[in-house]
Design a protein around this motif. Structure first.
Motif, PDB file in Angstrom:
ATOM      1  N   PRO A 131      -2.710  -5.087   2.324  1.00  0.00           N
ATOM      2  CA  PRO A 131      -2.328  -4.139   1.273  1.00  0.00           C
ATOM      3  C   PRO A 131      -1.360  -4.740   0.264  1.00  0.00           C
ATOM      4  O   PRO A 131      -1.031  -4.106  -0.734  1.00  0.00           O
ATOM      5  N   ILE A 132      -0.887  -5.956   0.525  1.00  0.00           N
ATOM      6  CA  ILE A 132       0.009  -6.667  -0.383  1.00  0.00           C
ATOM      7  C   ILE A 132      -0.760  -7.820  -1.015  1.00  0.00           C
ATOM      8  O   ILE A 132      -1.489  -8.537  -0.330  1.00  0.00           O
ATOM      9  N   ILE A 133      -0.628  -8.016  -2.307  1.00  0.00           N
ATOM     10  CA  ILE A 133      -1.356  -9.076  -2.991  1.00  0.00           C
ATOM     11  C   ILE A 133      -0.819 -10.434  -2.558  1.00  0.00           C
ATOM     12  O   ILE A 133       0.378 -10.710  -2.664  1.00  0.00           O
ATOM     13  N   LEU A 134      -1.723 -11.286  -2.063  1.00  0.00           N
ATOM     14  CA  LEU A 134      -1.384 -12.626  -1.619  1.00  0.00           C
ATOM     15  C   LEU A 134      -2.329 -13.619  -2.272  1.00  0.00           C
ATOM     16  O   LEU A 134      -3.348 -13.248  -2.860  1.00  0.00           O
ATOM     17  N   GLU A 135      -2.002 -14.902  -2.147  1.00  0.00           N
ATOM     18  CA  GLU A 135      -2.915 -15.947  -2.581  1.00  0.00           C
ATOM     19  C   GLU A 135      -3.631 -16.504  -1.355  1.00  0.00           C
ATOM     20  O   GLU A 135      -3.241 -16.236  -0.217  1.00  0.00           O
ATOM     21  N   ASP A 136      -4.698 -17.279  -1.582  1.00  0.00           N
ATOM     22  CA  ASP A 136      -5.391 -17.896  -0.467  1.00  0.00           C
ATOM     23  C   ASP A 136      -4.446 -18.785   0.332  1.00  0.00           C
ATOM     24  O   ASP A 136      -3.571 -19.448  -0.227  1.00  0.00           O
ATOM     25  N   HIS A 137      -4.639 -18.787   1.637  1.00  0.00           N
ATOM     26  CA  HIS A 137      -3.859 -19.600   2.570  1.00  0.00           C
ATOM     27  C   HIS A 137      -2.347 -19.385   2.402  1.00  0.00           C
ATOM     28  O   HIS A 137      -1.582 -20.338   2.243  1.00  0.00           O
ATOM     29  N   PRO A 138      -1.902 -18.142   2.449  1.00  0.00           N
ATOM     30  CA  PRO A 138      -0.450 -17.895   2.392  1.00  0.00           C
ATOM     31  C   PRO A 138       0.221 -18.463   3.633  1.00  0.00           C
ATOM     32  O   PRO A 138      -0.397 -18.609   4.694  1.00  0.00           O
ATOM     33  N   ALA A 139       1.495 -18.787   3.513  1.00  0.00           N
ATOM     34  CA  ALA A 139       2.229 -19.372   4.641  1.00  0.00           C
ATOM     35  C   ALA A 139       3.672 -18.895   4.597  1.00  0.00           C
ATOM     36  O   ALA A 139       4.232 -18.642   3.531  1.00  0.00           O
ATOM     37  N   VAL A 140       4.253 -18.766   5.772  1.00  0.00           N
ATOM     38  CA  VAL A 140       5.678 -18.465   5.880  1.00  0.00           C
ATOM     39  C   VAL A 140       6.458 -19.729   5.549  1.00  0.00           C
ATOM     40  O   VAL A 140       6.107 -20.828   5.989  1.00  0.00           O
ATOM     41  N   ALA A 141       7.501 -19.595   4.741  1.00  0.00           N
ATOM     42  CA  ALA A 141       8.309 -20.754   4.370  1.00  0.00           C
ATOM     43  C   ALA A 141       8.862 -21.430   5.622  1.00  0.00           C
ATOM     44  O   ALA A 141       9.427 -20.756   6.489  1.00  0.00           O
ATOM     45  N   PRO A 142       8.700 -22.752   5.741  1.00  0.00           N
ATOM     46  CA  PRO A 142       9.184 -23.432   6.951  1.00  0.00           C
ATOM     47  C   PRO A 142      10.692 -23.337   7.120  1.00  0.00           C
ATOM     48  O   PRO A 142      11.203 -23.493   8.230  1.00  0.00           O
ATOM     49  N   GLU A 143      11.424 -23.079   6.040  1.00  0.00           N
ATOM     50  CA  GLU A 143      12.879 -22.972   6.141  1.00  0.00           C
ATOM     51  C   GLU A 143      13.335 -21.639   6.728  1.00  0.00           C
ATOM     52  O   GLU A 143      14.477 -21.508   7.151  1.00  0.00           O
ATOM     53  N   SER A 144      12.449 -20.630   6.718  1.00  0.00           N
ATOM     54  CA  SER A 144      12.847 -19.289   7.145  1.00  0.00           C
ATOM     55  C   SER A 144      13.227 -19.291   8.622  1.00  0.00           C
ATOM     56  O   SER A 144      12.433 -19.694   9.470  1.00  0.00           O
ATOM     57  N   PRO A 145      14.425 -18.817   8.966  1.00  0.00           N
ATOM     58  CA  PRO A 145      14.869 -18.870  10.367  1.00  0.00           C
ATOM     59  C   PRO A 145      14.310 -17.755  11.236  1.00  0.00           C
ATOM     60  O   PRO A 145      14.411 -17.797  12.447  1.00  0.00           O
ATOM     61  N   GLY A 146      13.720 -16.734  10.626  1.00  0.00           N
ATOM     62  CA  GLY A 146      13.200 -15.615  11.397  1.00  0.00           C
ATOM     63  C   GLY A 146      12.906 -14.445  10.487  1.00  0.00           C
ATOM     64  O   GLY A 146      13.145 -14.495   9.278  1.00  0.00           O
ATOM     65  N   ALA A 147      12.364 -13.366  11.052  1.00  0.00           N
ATOM     66  CA  ALA A 147      12.000 -12.188  10.263  1.00  0.00           C
ATOM     67  C   ALA A 147      13.252 -11.458   9.785  1.00  0.00           C
ATOM     68  O   ALA A 147      14.116 -11.109  10.583  1.00  0.00           O
ATOM     69  N   LEU A 148      13.338 -11.217   8.463  1.00  0.00           N
ATOM     70  CA  LEU A 148      14.449 -10.467   7.886  1.00  0.00           C
ATOM     71  C   LEU A 148      13.974  -9.164   7.237  1.00  0.00           C
ATOM     72  O   LEU A 148      14.797  -8.372   6.774  1.00  0.00           O
ATOM     73  N   TYR A 149      12.653  -8.964   7.153  1.00  0.00           N
ATOM     74  CA  TYR A 149      12.033  -7.689   6.777  1.00  0.00           C
ATOM     75  C   TYR A 149      12.301  -7.253   5.344  1.00  0.00           C
ATOM     76  O   TYR A 149      11.974  -6.127   4.985  1.00  0.00           O
ATOM     77  N   ASP A 150      12.868  -8.085   4.514  1.00  0.00           N
ATOM     78  CA  ASP A 150      13.221  -7.685   3.147  1.00  0.00           C
ATOM     79  C   ASP A 150      12.780  -8.789   2.200  1.00  0.00           C
ATOM     80  O   ASP A 150      13.579  -9.599   1.750  1.00  0.00           O
ATOM     81  N   ALA A 151      11.480  -8.826   1.888  1.00  0.00           N
ATOM     82  CA  ALA A 151      10.934  -9.926   1.109  1.00  0.00           C
ATOM     83  C   ALA A 151      11.355  -9.900  -0.353  1.00  0.00           C
ATOM     84  O   ALA A 151      11.053 -10.823  -1.087  1.00  0.00           O
ATOM     85  N   THR A 152      12.028  -8.824  -0.794  1.00  0.00           N
ATOM     86  CA  THR A 152      12.510  -8.807  -2.168  1.00  0.00           C
ATOM     87  C   THR A 152      13.818  -9.583  -2.307  1.00  0.00           C
ATOM     88  O   THR A 152      14.342  -9.718  -3.397  1.00  0.00           O
ATOM     89  N   GLU A 153      14.350 -10.065  -1.215  1.00  0.00           N
ATOM     90  CA  GLU A 153      15.592 -10.830  -1.241  1.00  0.00           C
ATOM     91  C   GLU A 153      15.335 -12.264  -0.780  1.00  0.00           C
ATOM     92  O   GLU A 153      14.271 -12.591  -0.266  1.00  0.00           O
ATOM     93  N   ILE A 154      16.328 -13.109  -0.949  1.00  0.00           N
ATOM     94  CA  ILE A 154      16.255 -14.502  -0.533  1.00  0.00           C
ATOM     95  C   ILE A 154      16.905 -14.621   0.842  1.00  0.00           C
ATOM     96  O   ILE A 154      17.948 -14.032   1.104  1.00  0.00           O
ATOM     97  N   ASP A 155      16.273 -15.407   1.732  1.00  0.00           N
ATOM     98  CA  ASP A 155      16.773 -15.508   3.103  1.00  0.00           C
ATOM     99  C   ASP A 155      18.250 -15.888   3.147  1.00  0.00           C
ATOM    100  O   ASP A 155      19.015 -15.350   3.942  1.00  0.00           O
ATOM    101  N   GLU A 156      18.651 -16.821   2.293  1.00  0.00           N
ATOM    102  CA  GLU A 156      20.044 -17.277   2.324  1.00  0.00           C
ATOM    103  C   GLU A 156      20.996 -16.126   2.000  1.00  0.00           C
ATOM    104  O   GLU A 156      22.009 -15.925   2.680  1.00  0.00           O
ATOM    105  N   ILE A 157      20.666 -15.368   0.955  1.00  0.00           N
ATOM    106  CA  ILE A 157      21.530 -14.254   0.552  1.00  0.00           C
ATOM    107  C   ILE A 157      21.578 -13.199   1.648  1.00  0.00           C
ATOM    108  O   ILE A 157      22.644 -12.674   1.995  1.00  0.00           O
ATOM    109  N   LEU A 158      20.406 -12.866   2.220  1.00  0.00           N
ATOM    110  CA  LEU A 158      20.368 -11.869   3.279  1.00  0.00           C
ATOM    111  C   LEU A 158      21.191 -12.303   4.481  1.00  0.00           C
ATOM    112  O   LEU A 158      21.926 -11.506   5.075  1.00  0.00           O
ATOM    113  N   ALA A 159      21.062 -13.577   4.875  1.00  0.00           N
ATOM    114  CA  ALA A 159      21.803 -14.065   6.040  1.00  0.00           C
ATOM    115  C   ALA A 159      23.306 -13.994   5.797  1.00  0.00           C
ATOM    116  O   ALA A 159      24.071 -13.556   6.668  1.00  0.00           O
TER     117      ALA A 159
END
Length: 455
Positions: free
Chosen positions: A271-299
């Motif tokens: 239901p969310i628009i993605l591109e072919d072969h989407p991937a989770v950023a390798p730097e992401s330390p875990g699920a933060l559930y708020d994709a409108t923010e940046i992992d560093e800021i959220l952490a």
């Protein structure tokens, strides 16, 4: 059929795709600051919500999703289907009364957490594994999820101080699958997969969205996998398949190629628009559930919450508690890794020290404020008026809302791969001067604008 019964190759491909599917499933599940009392956590679940058909068309919600894509199955091939969604489970908090019994409360404080009413999301899977040749006739798989309730006692110093009462409503649905041959010599079939909420529920006049959510399929999406054949990209098919791909009708969902590198045997319909072969950023330390923010800021923000706020987050949901624990335990080297990543040049520069191979700031051959680009036979550059025509190939849904608006070009920008982008401000935006002063623009490619008369 259980996932463990899938052919090993298909299960391995699904396991890879589930990394992205999990991000889709829990997108916005609990937003920073991860507390039930936060205003933005009181209106939840915005993506892929399939409501009961009786909820009403005026609600703006839908009761079905339709996925169509092209596949090239091999003789004797099998199609694996995994429908995934969340089911809302309403949790209320009750405190124990001195004389016995319980009464509902807005909050119950324990030593390690503060418990409040909350709707928990419980993952559900409906799985099928069928021979492709059986899809010439429509296959219909209904499913039924019964209502229920469950109580959990709460203790402090060995004494019962309250309880959690969890309730969930009945939800019914069905999955429709069919496939038809596409004319031509390539043996391509157009696969149709429809998901419907069929719950028989007539809302009362005072029933709102919360009542409908309790009977909805939340964040619904599909994983489709072929045992030996392959899928064609819905957004970038080969030239010979473009006409057939254009006939595919997708409603309230967006199919893309997923799965591990190699043959394209998996499609994720999201239901969310993605591109072919989407991937989770390798730097992401875990699920933060708020994709409108940046992992560093959220952490960093999460680590800065007060002890009282962290206790409330831990009492909101187990997943919110896991975010708190992650932020509190994150070592400096992990935070450092979150501090920006340049992916486009890595394959060229590797780990070699020094500057990138091309720095536009040091190249006298480019000047964003003076460069011009030819569009429809007319030169366009800073100061040009244009009509915005964002295309379907873009992955930013927000740009589609700007179709038909007029804008002023602020700069012509060049990428390292030779692409050209136009930085623009909207003509009727009262904040245009502020965005211009801050250097914050919207970006379009030349084939997404039409030059207008004017400067």
């Amino acid at each position: 059929m259980s996932a463990s019964a899938l052919p090993s190759a298909t299960e391995a491909a699904f396991a890879h795709a589930r990394q992205i599917a999990d991000a889709v499933l829990f997108e916005g599940y609990v937003l920073y600051p991860y507390r039930a009392s936060a205003a933005k956590n009181r209106l939840r679940w915005q993506f892929g919500v399939l409501v009961p058909p009786g909820y009403g068309a005026d609600s703006g919600e839908h009761f079905h999703q339709r996925t169509e894509c092209l596949m090239e199955p091999r003789p004797g091939d099998r199609l694996a289907v995994e429908l995934r969604f969340l089911r809302a489970r309403r949790r209320t908090v009750e405190q124990a009364l001195p004389g016995g019994g319980y009464e509902e409360t807005d909050a119950l404080e324990l030593a390690d957490r503060v418990l409040q009413p909350w709707d928990e999301g419980v993952e559900q899977r409906i799985e099928l594994d069928v021979p492709v040749e059986e899809l010439g006739e429509e296959l219909v798989r209904p499913f039924h999820l019964p209502a229920g309730r469950w109580t959990e006692p709460l203790r402090a110093d060995g004494a019962v101080v309250g309880r959690l009462l969890r309730r969930w409503e009945r939800a019914d649905g069905l999955l429709r699958l069919s496939a038809r041959e596409v004319p031509g010599p390539y043996g391509v079939r157009l696969l149709t997969a429809v998901v419907e909420n069929t719950t028989d529920w007539a809302p009362r006049p005072d029933d709102g969205r919360e009542a409908a959510l309790a009977r909805s399929l939340v964040s619904a999406h599909l994983l489709l996998g072929l045992e030996r054949g392959t899928f064609l990209s819905p957004t970038d098919p080969p030239e010979w398949a473009k006409d057939a791909a254009a006939e595919c009708r997708n409603e309230h969902t967006w199919p893309v190629l997923a799965g591990p590198p190699g043959p394209d045997r998996v499609v994720l319909s999201s239901p969310i628009i993605l591109e072919d072969h989407p991937a989770v950023a390798p730097e992401s330390p875990g699920a933060l559930y708020d994709a409108t923010e940046i992992d560093e800021i959220l952490a960093l923000r999460t680590a800065a919450l007060t002890d009282r706020e962290k206790r409330e987050a831990r009492g909101t949901d187990e997943r919110a508690g896991a975010v708190i624990d992650l932020a509190d335990s994150m070592p400096p080297e992990v935070l450092e890794r979150l501090h920006g990543a340049v992916r486009g040049l890595r394959e060229i520069t590797g780990n070699a020290p020094g500057q990138p191979w091309w720095d536009p700031g040091d190249d006298p051959g480019v000047d964003p404020e003076r460069d011009r680009v030819l569009v429809d036979g007319r030169e366009v550059g800073a100061g040009s008026r244009v009509l915005l025509r964002p295309g379907r190939r873009r992955t930013d849904a927000q740009d589609l809302f700007l179709a038909g608006r007029t804008a002023v070009v602020e700069a012509v920008l060049h990428d390292v791969d030779g692409s050209v982008h136009l930085a623009v401000t909207l003509e009727d935006d009262p904040g245009a001067d502020l965005w211009r002063a801050q250097g914050r623009f919207r970006y379009f490619q030349p084939d997404e604008i039409t030059p207008l008369e004017g400067p």
